[in-house]
Design an enzyme around this catalytic site. Structure first.
Site, PDB file in Angstrom:
ATOM      1  CG  ASP A 106      -0.277  -0.126   2.136  1.00 49.70           C
ATOM      2  OD1 ASP A 106       0.902  -0.343   2.738  1.00 49.70           O
ATOM      3  OD2 ASP A 106      -1.466   0.100   3.674  1.00 49.70           O
ATOM      4  CB  THR A 108       4.450   0.708  -3.426  1.00 55.07           C
ATOM      5  OG1 THR A 108       6.212   0.114  -3.137  1.00 55.07           O
ATOM      6  CG2 THR A 108       5.149   0.585  -5.106  1.00 55.07           C
ATOM      7  CG  ASP A 130       1.824  -7.350   5.806  1.00 56.24           C
ATOM      8  OD1 ASP A 130       2.791  -7.902   5.922  1.00 56.24           O
ATOM      9  OD2 ASP A 130       2.578  -6.007   5.493  1.00 56.24           O
ATOM     10  NE  ARG A 165       9.092 -25.333  28.108  1.00 53.14           N
ATOM     11  CZ  ARG A 165      10.590 -25.196  27.681  1.00 53.14           C
ATOM     12  NH1 ARG A 165      10.591 -25.000  26.091  1.00 53.14           N
ATOM     13  NH2 ARG A 165      11.310 -25.433  28.509  1.00 53.14           N
ATOM     14  N   GLY A 173       2.383  -8.967   9.355  1.00 52.02           N
ATOM     15  CA  GLY A 173       0.927  -9.085   8.985  1.00 52.02           C
ATOM     16  C   GLY A 173       0.541  -7.289   8.933  1.00 52.02           C
ATOM     17  CD  GLU A 224       3.776  -7.111  12.094  1.00 57.53           C
ATOM     18  OE1 GLU A 224       4.906  -6.905  12.723  1.00 57.53           O
ATOM     19  OE2 GLU A 224       4.113  -6.479  11.321  1.00 57.53           O
ATOM     20  CG  HIS A 274      12.814  -9.229   8.611  1.00 55.65           C
ATOM     21  ND1 HIS A 274      13.254  -8.642   9.908  1.00 55.65           N
ATOM     22  CD2 HIS A 274      12.395  -8.248   7.978  1.00 55.65           C
ATOM     23  CE1 HIS A 274      12.621  -7.217  10.087  1.00 55.65           C
ATOM     24  NE2 HIS A 274      12.302  -7.016   9.052  1.00 55.65           N
TER      25      HIS A 274
HETATM   26  O1  F6P Z   1       4.762  -5.409   5.370  1.00 52.44           O
HETATM   27  C1  F6P Z   1       5.381  -6.145   4.918  1.00 52.44           C
HETATM   28  C2  F6P Z   1       6.452  -7.060   6.343  1.00 52.44           C
HETATM   29  O2  F6P Z   1       7.154  -7.319   6.571  1.00 52.44           O
HETATM   30  C3  F6P Z   1       5.364  -5.675   8.157  1.00 52.44           C
HETATM   31  O3  F6P Z   1       4.872  -7.685   7.756  1.00 52.44           O
HETATM   32  C4  F6P Z   1       6.004  -6.226   9.208  1.00 52.44           C
HETATM   33  O4  F6P Z   1       5.355  -5.526  10.099  1.00 52.44           O
HETATM   34  C5  F6P Z   1       6.882  -5.352   8.545  1.00 52.44           C
HETATM   35  O5  F6P Z   1       7.278  -4.932   6.927  1.00 52.44           O
HETATM   36  C6  F6P Z   1       9.119  -4.902   8.843  1.00 52.44           C
HETATM   37  O6  F6P Z   1       9.203  -4.042   8.327  1.00 52.44           O
HETATM   38  P1  F6P Z   1      10.822  -3.927   8.349  1.00 52.44           P
HETATM   39  O7  F6P Z   1      11.660  -4.076   7.080  1.00 52.44           O
HETATM   40  O8  F6P Z   1      10.854  -2.333   7.945  1.00 52.44           O
HETATM   41  O9  F6P Z   1      11.208  -4.202   9.458  1.00 52.44           O
END
Ligand code: F6P
Length: 368
Positions: A106, A108, A130, A165, A173, A224, A274
Site C-alpha cells: 500500500d 508503494t 501482509d 508448554r 502482517g 504483530e 523476516h
Molecule cells: O509489510 C511487510 C512487512 O514485513 C510487515 O509485515 C512488517 O511489519 C514490516 O514489513 C517490517 O518492516 P521492516 O522490513 O522495515 O522491518
C-alpha cells in the site's frame, strides 16, 4: 516503448518471478525496452537504473528477494525532509519512459497514485506478505509466508508437546491478521489473536486453563498488530522517513508476561520476523506472480495507466490506484477460513466472537 520497473517496500518471495513476467511479456509482445530502477523509489531519487534484457530473467522464477533491490523508507514526497518529486518527474522524462510498473504494497501504491497526479504513468502489481491491499483478494508473497508460518508451527508443535508448554508464535502482517489467521490454521493453532479482534486477557487465560485440563500443550499464534482490548499496539521502532513510520513487533513477549503467572504451564515465544519474507517462493506464488506480471505488461501495452492489477473471484482484472492508495484491507468478517476456524473451535481470545462478527468497527481505530 520504454518501460521502467521497480520493486518498492519490504521484499517478499516471488518478486523476481513477477519481474520476469513483466520483462519477458514486454519484450516478447511489444519489443519494449525495459529499464530496471534500483532500490525502489530511492533509485528514482538517486537516478540509478539499468537495462533489463531477456537473459536477466534466467533462473528468476525460483529465486527469493528482488534482483532490483528495494527500500521501504524512500518516499520522493519526504526524502530527508524534502519533497523531491519534481526532480523525480524530471528524471522520468529524461529516461523517456512511457510508464513504470511498480511492484509493491500500500505504501508503494499510494506513492504511485501521488506521483500519477504529477504526470507520471504507473501500473501497480500487488506485492506483500501482509495480503492487506484493497480491492484484490490476494497479493503475491502471502502464500509463501503462510507456508513458512505453517512449517515453523509444525516444528514448534513437537517441542511444545515434549515440554508440555504453551508456545506463542508471533507473525508479521502489520495492521491485518491475514498471515496469523492462515498460517495459524495451516499450522494447527489452538488460539489465534488478530488485530481485527482485540483480545480479552481473561478469556485468553480462561481458554488456556481449560485446555490444560485435557491437553498438555497449546499453540497460540499472535499477529504483530494484535492488541489487548482497551490496550495499545506494541511498537518495535519508529522510522521517521518511512511512508509508514511505525514498525510493529513485541506483542508475543508482552503476551507471555501477561499470561504466564496465571496458567500452570511454562510459556515460550518465537518471533518469526523476516524469515517470513525470505527464501524460495512457493509454486503457487511463482505462478501467481508471473501471471500478475504478464497482466501488468498487457495493461502497459494497452496504455491503461493509473491501475493496479488485481485478482477478484479467481480472475485477473485491474482497479484504479486511487481506490487502493492509503487504505488497508483487514481480515473480512465473512472470510471462509476465519469462519471455519471459529466453527471448529479455534479461540480468538474473545468471549463472544460471533457478536463481534456483526459489529462493523470492532477493531483498532487505525483499521477504520
Ligand atoms: O509489510 C511487510 C512487512 O514485513 C510487515 O509485515 C512488517 O511489519 C514490516 O514489513 C517490517 O518492516 P521492516 O522490513 O522495515 O522491518
Amino acid at each position: 516503448m520504454r518501460v521502467g520497473i521497480l520493486t518498492g517496500g519490504g521484499d517478499c518471495s516471488s518478486l523476481n518471478a513477477a519481474i520476469q513476467g513483466v520483462t519477458k511479456t514486454l519484450i516478447e509482445t511489444a519489443k519494449a525496452e525495459v529499464i530496471g530502477i534500483q532500490d525502489g523509489f530511492l533509485g528514482l531519487i538517486q537516478r540509478r537504473v539499468r537495462p533489463l534484457v531477456a537473459s536477466d530473467c534466467i533462473g528468476l522464477i525460483q529465486s527469493g528477494g528482488t534482483i532490483l533491490g528495494t527500500c521501504n523508507r524512500s518516499s520522493p514526497l519526504n526524502y530527508k525532509g524534502q519533497d523531491v518529486s519534481d526532480s523525480v518527474l524530471e528524471f522520468y522524462r529524461e529516461l523517456d519512459l512511457d510508464c513504470i510498473v511498480a511492484l509493491g504494497g500500500d505504501g508503494t501504491m499510494s506513492l504511485c497514485h501521488a506521483l500519477s497526479q504529477k504526470g507520471m504513468n504507473f501500473v501497480g502489481i500487488p506485492k506483500t506478505i501482509d495480503n492487506d491491499l484493497m480491492h484484490t483478494d490476494r497479493s503475491f508473497g502471502f502464500d509463501t509466508a503462510v507456508g513458512i508460518v505453517a512449517e515453523a508451527m509444525d516444528r514448534l508443535h513437537t517441542t511444545a508437546r515434549s515440554h508440555g508448554r504453551v508456545m506463542i508464535v508471533e507473525t508479521m502482517g502489520r495492521y491485518a491478521g491475514w498471515i496469523a489467521l492462515y498460517g495459524g490454521v495451516a499450522g494447527g493453532a489452538d488460539m489465534i489473536l488478530l488485530p481485527e479482534f482485540p483480545y480479552e486477557l481473561d478469556e485468553v487465560i480462561r481458554v488456556l486453563n481449560e485446555r490444560a485440563q485435557t491437553h498438555h500443550y497449546s499453540m497460540l499464534v499472535v499477529a504483530e498488530g494484535a492488541a489487548p482490548k482497551d490496550g495499545q499496539l506494541v511498537v518495535a521502532q519508529n522510522i521517521a522517513d518511512s511512508p509508514d513510520p511505525i514498525r510493529l513487533g513485541g506483542i508475543g513477549h508482552f503476551l507471555q508476561k501477561q499470561i504466564e503467572p496465571h496458567i500452570p504451564m511454562e510459556v515460550r515465544t518465537t518471533v518469526l520476523g523476516h524469515v517470513q519474507r525470505g527464501g524460495q517462493p512457493s509454486a503457487f506464488d511463482r505462478i501467481f506472480a508471473s501471471n500478475l506480471g504478464c497482466y501488468a505488461a498487457r495493461l502497459v501495452i494497452q496504455k491503461e495507466y493509473g491501475r493496479m492489477v488485481s485478482v477478484l473471484s479467481n480472475s485477473l482484472t485491474s482497479v484504479a490506484l486511487a481506490d487502493v492508495a492509503n487504505r488497508t484491507r483487514t481480515v473480512t468478517k465473512d472470510d471462509m477460513t476465519l469462519l471455519s476456524a471459529i466453527y471448529s473451535g479455534v479461540s480468538f481470545g474473545v468471549r463472544d466472537i460471533s457478536k463481534l462478527l456483526y459489529e462493523p468497527e470492532a477493531a483498532h481505530p487505525r483499521l477504520r
